[in-house]
Design a protein around this motif. Structure first.
Motif, PDB file in Angstrom:
ATOM      1  N   UNK A 111       0.864  -1.185   0.000  1.00 11.00           N
ATOM      2  CA  UNK A 111       0.000   0.000   0.000  1.00 11.00           C
ATOM      3  C   UNK A 111       0.898   1.231   0.000  1.00 11.00           C
ATOM      4  N   UNK A 112       0.890   1.962  -1.083  1.00  8.89           N
ATOM      5  CA  UNK A 112       1.729   3.159  -1.172  1.00  8.89           C
ATOM      6  C   UNK A 112       1.031   4.389  -0.613  1.00  8.89           C
ATOM      7  N   UNK A 113      -0.320   4.383  -0.641  1.00  6.02           N
ATOM      8  CA  UNK A 113      -1.097   5.515  -0.135  1.00  6.02           C
ATOM      9  C   UNK A 113      -2.182   4.997   0.815  1.00  6.02           C
ATOM     10  N   UNK A 114      -2.435   5.752   1.866  1.00  8.86           N
ATOM     11  CA  UNK A 114      -3.484   5.368   2.823  1.00  8.86           C
ATOM     12  C   UNK A 114      -4.452   6.517   3.075  1.00  8.86           C
ATOM     13  N   UNK A 115      -4.566   7.415   2.093  1.00  7.10           N
ATOM     14  CA  UNK A 115      -5.572   8.463   2.174  1.00  7.10           C
ATOM     15  C   UNK A 115      -5.200   9.685   2.981  1.00  7.10           C
ATOM     16  N   UNK A 116      -3.957   9.784   3.426  1.00 10.71           N
ATOM     17  CA  UNK A 116      -3.548  10.964   4.199  1.00 10.71           C
ATOM     18  C   UNK A 116      -2.044  11.160   4.056  1.00 10.71           C
TER      19      UNK A 116
ATOM     20  N   UNK B 268       1.091  14.660   7.892  1.00  5.43           N
ATOM     21  CA  UNK B 268       0.461  15.500   8.914  1.00  5.43           C
ATOM     22  C   UNK B 268      -0.958  15.053   9.244  1.00  5.43           C
ATOM     23  N   UNK B 269      -1.417  14.027   8.569  1.00  6.32           N
ATOM     24  CA  UNK B 269      -2.768  13.542   8.801  1.00  6.32           C
ATOM     25  C   UNK B 269      -3.822  14.191   7.933  1.00  6.32           C
ATOM     26  N   UNK B 270      -3.400  15.075   7.015  1.00  2.94           N
ATOM     27  CA  UNK B 270      -4.350  15.722   6.110  1.00  2.94           C
ATOM     28  C   UNK B 270      -4.776  14.747   5.015  1.00  2.94           C
ATOM     29  N   UNK B 271      -6.055  14.755   4.645  1.00  2.00           N
ATOM     30  CA  UNK B 271      -6.513  13.825   3.599  1.00  2.00           C
ATOM     31  C   UNK B 271      -5.886  14.138   2.248  1.00  2.00           C
ATOM     32  N   UNK B 272      -5.577  13.095   1.480  1.00  2.00           N
ATOM     33  CA  UNK B 272      -5.099  13.268   0.105  1.00  2.00           C
ATOM     34  C   UNK B 272      -6.051  12.506  -0.815  1.00  2.00           C
ATOM     35  N   UNK B 273      -6.282  13.081  -1.995  1.00  2.00           N
ATOM     36  CA  UNK B 273      -7.286  12.537  -2.903  1.00  2.00           C
ATOM     37  C   UNK B 273      -6.647  12.071  -4.212  1.00  2.00           C
ATOM     38  N   UNK B 274      -7.364  11.221  -4.918  1.00  4.57           N
ATOM     39  CA  UNK B 274      -6.860  10.681  -6.177  1.00  4.57           C
ATOM     40  C   UNK B 274      -6.680  11.806  -7.210  1.00  4.57           C
TER      41      UNK B 274
ATOM     42  N   UNK C 200     -12.220  11.194  -4.183  1.00  4.14           N
ATOM     43  CA  UNK C 200     -12.018   9.933  -3.469  1.00  4.14           C
ATOM     44  C   UNK C 200     -10.648   9.946  -2.819  1.00  4.14           C
ATOM     45  N   UNK C 201     -10.605   9.479  -1.592  1.00  6.86           N
ATOM     46  CA  UNK C 201      -9.329   9.403  -0.901  1.00  6.86           C
ATOM     47  C   UNK C 201      -8.357   8.529  -1.686  1.00  6.86           C
TER      48      UNK C 201
END
Length: 673
Positions: A605-610, A613-619, A655-656
């Protein structure tokens, strides 16, 4: 959710978002994602999903002209105006007004406060109902006129939904149908209540527990909907607040007495008494009880999905127990991935030997609940399954029986034991098998619940009648060798020490003395032959040369089902650790020592949606632009008449950027789950 097939390139050409932008659910236009804008989006969703107003009857940033008391022409803008159904968007047709500010605005501010904005808007339009919020606080108002036209604005606990009147709210009282919370509404509500108790009641040390006491009064009162029916009683809500009841000391006292009476009853109830010691009291002022009760009375906790309730609950837990005890709990997306891959069913006896606030146990319960609901209502839509899995009496009875007899959690922290019990009750019971022990010390130790575990496990085995599949080498009345599945994220790190008197009981202590290493062996002891385990482990155990013997021990005792490598962001910003998810199956006797050749599912898993810093990241697309997916959102909820109604809307959503859902789907596809 159902997705429409649309070419991503075409969608990109139409809408390209910068990092600080969003698409308004109401207008489909691009907006800057300020704190106020995010809150406004939440309010729009709330008005649609909870209050059942049509999006077509709403208008944001609505400007209009009016005359003030001196006859001067002025102009005003309302953040969200809701009009009579299919009426012209004129001021005289406004039915609800929503004023939205960011958290910097104060309710008493002369320019941005409740009176300066909401009251003024009500008077200017002649609208009867309005709401003011800055996210942290929320106020409802009711504009009244007497027989000779004198105008007065009164604080109320809530305003009516679509096709409702103030008389509906006043007259229904104990018979009113609470709403199903939308999106982040419960999170905001819990936070608002917690902050109120912290700041206005002087409960700096126990605001969390005082809030939970009131939440449990609400849950207990809702559960009477089923228990009263079983006893042949006519159900009437007792956890409710009249429209203006909290406005006077007398009304506040009435509400407080009603709620405190519920609390005294629930502490003696068979279902709830194991959660409480019995000597707890609601120590808030009458005003504080009335405020919190008015905030949470309007929502149905039983109708809310476990995901919504769990997120709201863990938000409060994370701001309390984590800070007090340095606890770091497993993110929900990781828990969900692990549960979906293991796919427990209602015949699985499940354990988390380091259960914390109960995240794994709640997710298992919800997973099994949905399986049960699908089996009973195979022809229903996903939206209806969501609703029925929480409200159907037949489903609830089966789920409660499963939870009470087959789900177990151990933790050495007594506060976490209580938090896990409360989390399980909120999710649908099953709290009776949450015990305060040191799992690594079992079957020895001195913590209070140690002696109760063997009896509880024996009762569970007797209930299911599966002793023949348990480990024949373990004592019949022991918890060892009795569990079909284990889910756990044990405490790990060099700062976590295990007493020498405990370490010496483990074979693995010859090569590793950290708690995560010893938990692997103890989980092996708890599992049945053929039982499965999903565990979070630091990569050091899986890769360091000095832990090679540990890996050899694992492969000699277990079949390796799957391994998922997590990025360092997985547990940030709480703690930075490189970890993996390991899925193992305890070998049965004839497999031990045999030469093996089998396939193992492995993923990274290269990405886990954040981010870190815990900020959400999106596709994003190849050019770095965020991708918007046209999505049909469907939800089902009961109206005030108790009818299950399915509604929907189409929206463009981000989407995350989270690989874990895709990994679990790929695993299920390969395994035919």
């Amino acid at each position: 959710m159902a997705n429409f097939d649309i070419d991503k390139k075409q969608l990109q050409d139409e809408v390209v978002l910068d990092d600080n932008q969003l698409v308004c659910v109401l207008t489909n236009s691009i907006k800057t994602a300020t704190e106020k804008e995010l809150l406004l989006q939440s309010i729009i969703n709330q008005m649609d999903e909870e209050y059942e107003f049509n999006l077509s009857d709403m208008k944001r940033d609505y400007s209009f002209s009016y005359e003030d008391d001196e006859g001067k022409k002025k102009r005003m803008t309302i953040d969200l105006a809701i009009f009579r159904h299919e009426a012209e968007k004129e001021p005289e047709n406004i039915e609800r007004i929503c004023i939205v500010f960011d958290s910097k605005a104060k309710e008493s501010d002369k320019k941005k406060g409740v009176e300066a904005t909401l009251h003024k808007a009500l008077q200017a339009t002649g609208c009867d109902f309005g709401m003011w919020t800055n996210g942290d606080k929320q106020f409802f108002a009711y504009r009244k006129e007497d027989e000779i036209g004198n105008e007065r604005i009164e604080d109320i606990s809530d305003f009516p939904g679509c096709d409702e009147t103030i008389e509906n709210l006043e007259n229904m009282g104990d018979r009113a149908q609470p709403r199903k919370a939308a999106n982040d509404t419960l999170i905001r509500t819990f936070k608002r209540c917690h902050d109120y108790l912290y700041g206005n009641e002087g409960r700096k040390k126990d605001a969390f527990w005082e809030l939970l006491n009131l939440i449990f009064c609400k849950i207990f009162d809702e559960k009477r909907r089923f228990t009263d029916a079983e006893k042949g009683f006519s159900y009437r809500r007792q956890f409710w607040v009249g429209v203006t009841e909290q406005n006077t000391p007398e009304g506040q006292a009435t509400v407080a007495k009603r709620i405190k009476d519920i609390f005294e009853r629930l502490k003696k109830d068979d279902l709830f008494k194991t959660v409480f010691d019995g000597n707890e009291q609601i120590s808030l002022s009458d005003r504080g009880v009335a405020y919190v009760a008015s905030q949470i009375a309007k929502y149905s906790f039983l109708d809310a999905t476990v995901d919504v309730k769990g997120t709201a609950y863990e938000t409060i837990v994370s701001n309390t127990l984590k800070q007090e005890a340095g606890q770091f709990f497993t993110p929900r997306n990781i828990i969900k991935c692990m549960v979906e891959i293991m796919n427990p069913n209602q015949h699985c006896r499940v354990l988390d030997p380091a259960c914390g606030s109960g995240g794994f146990l709640v997710m298992v319960l919800d997973h099994v609940r949905r399986q049960i609901t699908r089996n009973i209502y195979a022809d229903r839509s996903e939206a209806e399954i969501d609703a029925l899995s929480n409200t159907d009496e037949t489903v609830n009875k089966i789920v409660r029986q499963y939870a009470e007899s087959m789900i177990f959690g151990f933790d050495f922290d007594p506060d976490l034991k209580k938090a896990a019990k409360m989390n399980m009750v909120m999710a649908g019971d099953g709290h009776s098998n949450i015990f305060n022990i040191n799992s690594l010390e079992y079957p020895f130790g001195s913590l209070p619940d140690l002696e109760r575990i063997n009896e509880a496990v024996s009762t569970s085995v007797g209930h299911r009648g599966d002793y023949a599949t348990c480990d024949e080498h373990a004592a019949k009345d022991s918890a060892f060798g009795k569990f079909d599945m284990i889910f756990t994220n044990p405490p790990f790190g060099s700062k976590v020490e295990v007493a020498q008197g405990i370490v010496e009981h483990y074979d693995l202590s010859a090569w590793i003395k950290s708690p995560e290493g010893l938990f692997i062996e103890q989980c092996y002891n708890f599992l049945k032959p053929g039982g499965k385990m999903a565990i979070v482990l630091p990569d050091g155990i899986l890769s360091n040369p000095n832990t090679e013997k540990v890996r050899e021990w694992i492969l000699s005792k277990f079949k390796l089902i799957a391994s998922i490598d997590l990025p360092v962001e997985a547990f940030l910003p709480q703690v930075g650790v490189q970890a993996s998810l390991l899925f193992l199956q305890k070998k049965i006797g004839i497999e031990l020592g045999q030469k093996e050749d089998y396939e193992v599912f492995m993923a990274i898993a290269e990405k886990v949606g954040k981010d870190r810093r815990g900020n959400p990241i999106y596709k994003r697309d190849d050019d770095g632009a965020e991708i918007l997916y046209p999505t049909k959102k469907e939800w089902a909820a009961r109206n005030r008449h108790g009818e299950l109604i399915t509604r929907s809307r189409v929206e463009r959503v981000r989407r995350l950027d989270d690989d874990l859902p895709e990994i679990s789907e790929e695993y299920k596809k390969i395994m035919g789950i």
